[in-house]
Design an enzyme around this catalytic site. Structure first.
Site, PDB file in Angstrom:
ATOM      1  N   CYS A 105       2.967   4.197   6.388  1.00 41.90           N
ATOM      2  CA  CYS A 105       3.473   5.440   6.996  1.00 41.90           C
ATOM      3  C   CYS A 105       3.568   5.420   8.513  1.00 41.90           C
ATOM      4  CB  CYS A 105       2.608   6.612   6.548  1.00 41.90           C
ATOM      5  SG  CYS A 105       2.866   6.990   4.813  1.00 41.90           S
TER       6      CYS A 105
HETATM    7  P1  NAD Z   1       6.334   3.017  -2.807  1.00 39.11           P
HETATM    8  O1  NAD Z   1       7.187   1.937  -2.284  1.00 39.11           O
HETATM    9  O2  NAD Z   1       4.913   2.707  -3.202  1.00 39.11           O
HETATM   10  O3  NAD Z   1       7.022   3.664  -4.092  1.00 39.11           O
HETATM   11  C1  NAD Z   1       8.364   3.950  -4.194  1.00 39.11           C
HETATM   12  C2  NAD Z   1       8.795   3.783  -5.649  1.00 39.11           C
HETATM   13  O4  NAD Z   1      10.130   4.232  -5.794  1.00 39.11           O
HETATM   14  C3  NAD Z   1       8.763   2.344  -6.144  1.00 39.11           C
HETATM   15  O5  NAD Z   1       7.993   2.291  -7.319  1.00 39.11           O
HETATM   16  C4  NAD Z   1      10.244   2.016  -6.411  1.00 39.11           C
HETATM   17  O6  NAD Z   1      10.424   1.116  -7.485  1.00 39.11           O
HETATM   18  C5  NAD Z   1      10.781   3.382  -6.731  1.00 39.11           C
HETATM   19  N1  NAD Z   1      12.242   3.540  -6.568  1.00 39.11           N
HETATM   20  C6  NAD Z   1      13.051   3.042  -5.608  1.00 39.11           C
HETATM   21  N2  NAD Z   1      14.320   3.446  -5.801  1.00 39.11           N
HETATM   22  C7  NAD Z   1      14.318   4.226  -6.901  1.00 39.11           C
HETATM   23  C8  NAD Z   1      15.320   4.958  -7.597  1.00 39.11           C
HETATM   24  N3  NAD Z   1      16.581   4.968  -7.173  1.00 39.11           N
HETATM   25  N4  NAD Z   1      14.966   5.623  -8.706  1.00 39.11           N
HETATM   26  C9  NAD Z   1      13.687   5.626  -9.139  1.00 39.11           C
HETATM   27  N5  NAD Z   1      12.686   4.971  -8.517  1.00 39.11           N
HETATM   28  C10 NAD Z   1      13.002   4.284  -7.413  1.00 39.11           C
HETATM   29  O7  NAD Z   1       6.360   4.157  -1.711  1.00 39.11           O
HETATM   30  P2  NAD Z   1       5.215   5.235  -1.354  1.00 39.11           P
HETATM   31  O8  NAD Z   1       4.172   4.632  -0.488  1.00 39.11           O
HETATM   32  O9  NAD Z   1       4.787   5.935  -2.593  1.00 39.11           O
HETATM   33  O10 NAD Z   1       6.049   6.230  -0.440  1.00 39.11           O
HETATM   34  C11 NAD Z   1       7.014   7.099  -0.965  1.00 39.11           C
HETATM   35  C12 NAD Z   1       7.386   8.120   0.098  1.00 39.11           C
HETATM   36  O11 NAD Z   1       6.257   8.939   0.401  1.00 39.11           O
HETATM   37  C13 NAD Z   1       7.825   7.519   1.432  1.00 39.11           C
HETATM   38  O12 NAD Z   1       8.831   8.314   1.997  1.00 39.11           O
HETATM   39  C14 NAD Z   1       6.562   7.583   2.257  1.00 39.11           C
HETATM   40  O13 NAD Z   1       6.841   7.643   3.643  1.00 39.11           O
HETATM   41  C15 NAD Z   1       5.966   8.885   1.788  1.00 39.11           C
HETATM   42  N6  NAD Z   1       4.512   8.988   1.967  1.00 39.11           N
HETATM   43  C16 NAD Z   1       3.712   7.919   1.668  1.00 39.11           C
HETATM   44  C17 NAD Z   1       2.326   8.038   1.800  1.00 39.11           C
HETATM   45  C18 NAD Z   1       1.427   6.867   1.482  1.00 39.11           C
HETATM   46  O14 NAD Z   1       0.248   6.941   1.824  1.00 39.11           O
HETATM   47  N7  NAD Z   1       1.913   5.814   0.829  1.00 39.11           N
HETATM   48  C19 NAD Z   1       1.774   9.252   2.219  1.00 39.11           C
HETATM   49  C20 NAD Z   1       2.611  10.320   2.491  1.00 39.11           C
HETATM   50  C21 NAD Z   1       3.978  10.169   2.352  1.00 39.11           C
END
Ligand code: NAD
Length: 427
Positions: free
Chosen positions: A264
């Protein structure tokens, strides 16, 4: 309520399982077949404390699929939780958000009942209304805020304590425009005892960036002072304990060390900087926070070279590869920068992490394949000339450091008390 979650990564899976725990039924959608299979077998595809138990306990209350139609037609609310990584130039890459919006739109076309779409992914102000909304409208043939609801609900959970954070947040921020959506999301979040802060959509988007930029700056500020403290022989942790007692400041996220990584802060600060520049603004504070953070992990090597001036051929141990403890996430981990530098100096690196070794090898093949992984931290201590502490896993407090040179980036007290030679990065 019936909820679908698009993207079953760290945020999607935790959010979805959090809603399951609150009594809802959840359908996860992911493009990754492996994740879909694992979730349907009640196996978490990521490591996060409490997740495996929760998935076991509530089996039958959730399922995963690759099929958007199945998910949208069988739910009332859909959360978009796909990744929003950085492009080469640091700007936000919305390709997953766009793909997900298109697929949701196509499925919405077939749906008669009112449906609410919520953007949970971190997206820059304006994205939900200017990017997601037109795609949803185009592919569904329906109008947002009339035929279907649209909202933005940023997530503030911290990996490592994500489930706890989701269920006990400081606040829930919900950006909405229409009353119907506001009411539905108010109901969905009603069981969570936290202030619900309703705003317009782009304010909600900005709250997330402002929070992350502030926290990243807070840590970089602490590290800047910490580096001065180190030269003056002052313990910067004591300094910030004292500073944090001021209620205007708060003691949290105020520990010095080798800086922030993860999925993040690095990408969100970059995206905000790019956006500001696009708007003709020069965000000098956020840029400085990034700059301090870039240099901070290399302090560990500087300190190591005080005791082992020539690293060529020397065996250096690295304790911790995850970007923080209690996760297997290695995105933007400080370990990468540190190990790369050690290898460039000709050192032989022996590393251990309780959860993140596989991910590290896969994510960073350029350095990940050149290091030796061992099965226990004791092996790191036994076989090396010096040890660097990169991630503060609690098990590193149980080790015997008495024979070792230890350079600590995170403050493991057992090492501080017990090592033959000890250097803390800012203390
Ligand atoms: P991540 O990469 O762990 O997960 C994303 C998932 O989306 C993956 O499993 C991927 O296969 C899937 N994906 C991609 N394209 C897709 C589609 N078209 N249809 C369905 N699934 C699809 O990401 P994350 O860490 O969970 O982050 C997700 C969002 O949340 C980001 O915008 C991030 O900035 C935000 N966020 C993350 C955190 C954190 O601590 N990781 C905290 C707050 C906010």
């Amino acid at each position: 309520m019936k909820v679908s979650v698009i993207g079953s990564g760290y945020v999607g899976l935790v959010t979805g399982m959090g809603f399951v725990k609150l009594g809802n039924e959840v359908i996860f959608v992911d493009v990754d077949e492996r994740k879909v299979k694992m979730i349907n077998n009640a196996e978490p595809p990521i490591y996060e404390e409490g997740l495996e138990e929760l998935m076991g306990e509530f089996k039958g209350k959730y399922r995963a699929t690759k099929d958007y139609h199945e998910a949208i037609l069988n739910s009332d609310v859909t959360f978009i939780a796909v990744g929003t990584p950085s492009k080469e130039d640091g700007s936000i890459d919305l390709k997953y958000v766009k793909e997900a919006s298109k697929s949701i739109g196509e499925a919405l076309q077939e749906k008669e009942d009112y449906h609410v779409v919520v953007v949970k992914s971190t997206v820059l102000p304006g994205t939900t209304e200017e990017v997601v909304k037109p795609i949803l409208e185009k592919h569904s043939g329906k109008k947002a805020f009339e035929d279907f609801g649209l909202a933005m609900n940023p997530e503030f959970l911290r990996e490592g304590v994500a489930l706890k954070d989701f269920l006990n947040p400081d606040r829930i921020v919900i950006g909405v425009q229409d009353d119907r959506t506001r009411k539905i999301l108010g109901e969905l979040y009603a069981p969570i005892n936290a202030p619900k802060f309703f705003t317009d959509i782009k304010t909600a988007e900005m709250i997330k960036y402002a929070s992350n930029a502030f926290l990243a700056t807070k840590i970089s500020f602490a590290n800047e002072i910490g580096n001065i403290c180190k030269k003056l022989g002052i313990d910067s942790w004591k300094v910030f304990e004292g500073v944090g007692l001021d209620h205007r400041i708060s003691p949290h996220f105020f520990k010095t060390g080798i800086g922030w990584g993860g999925s993040c802060f690095p990408k969100d600060t970059k995206a905000l900087i790019r956006k500001a520049e696009e708007l003709g603004e020069d965000p000098i504070i956020i840029k400085a926070a990034v700059e301090v953070n870039k240099k901070q992990p290399l302090k560990l090597i500087e300190l190591l070279k005080k005791h082992v001036p020539n690293l060529k051929g020397r065996k250096v141990g690295v304790l911790g590869l995850a970007f923080k403890p209690n996760t297997d996430d290695v995105r933007e981990t400080r370990a990468y920068v540190i190990i790369k530098e050690l290898l460039d100096e000709g050192a032989k690196v022996i590393a251990y992490d309780p959860q993140a070794m596989e991910n590290f090898k896969r994510f960073y093949p350029d350095v990940g394949e050149k290091i030796e992984y061992v099965n226990s931290p004791d092996d790191v201590l036994r076989d090396t000339d010096a040890v660097l502490i990169v991630t503060e896993w609690s098990e590193f407090e149980e080790l015997d450091y008495s024979e070792k040179i230890v350079i600590d980036g995170r403050r493991v007290r057992a090492a501080e008390k017990g090592a033959k030679i000890y250097e803390g990065v800012c203390w």
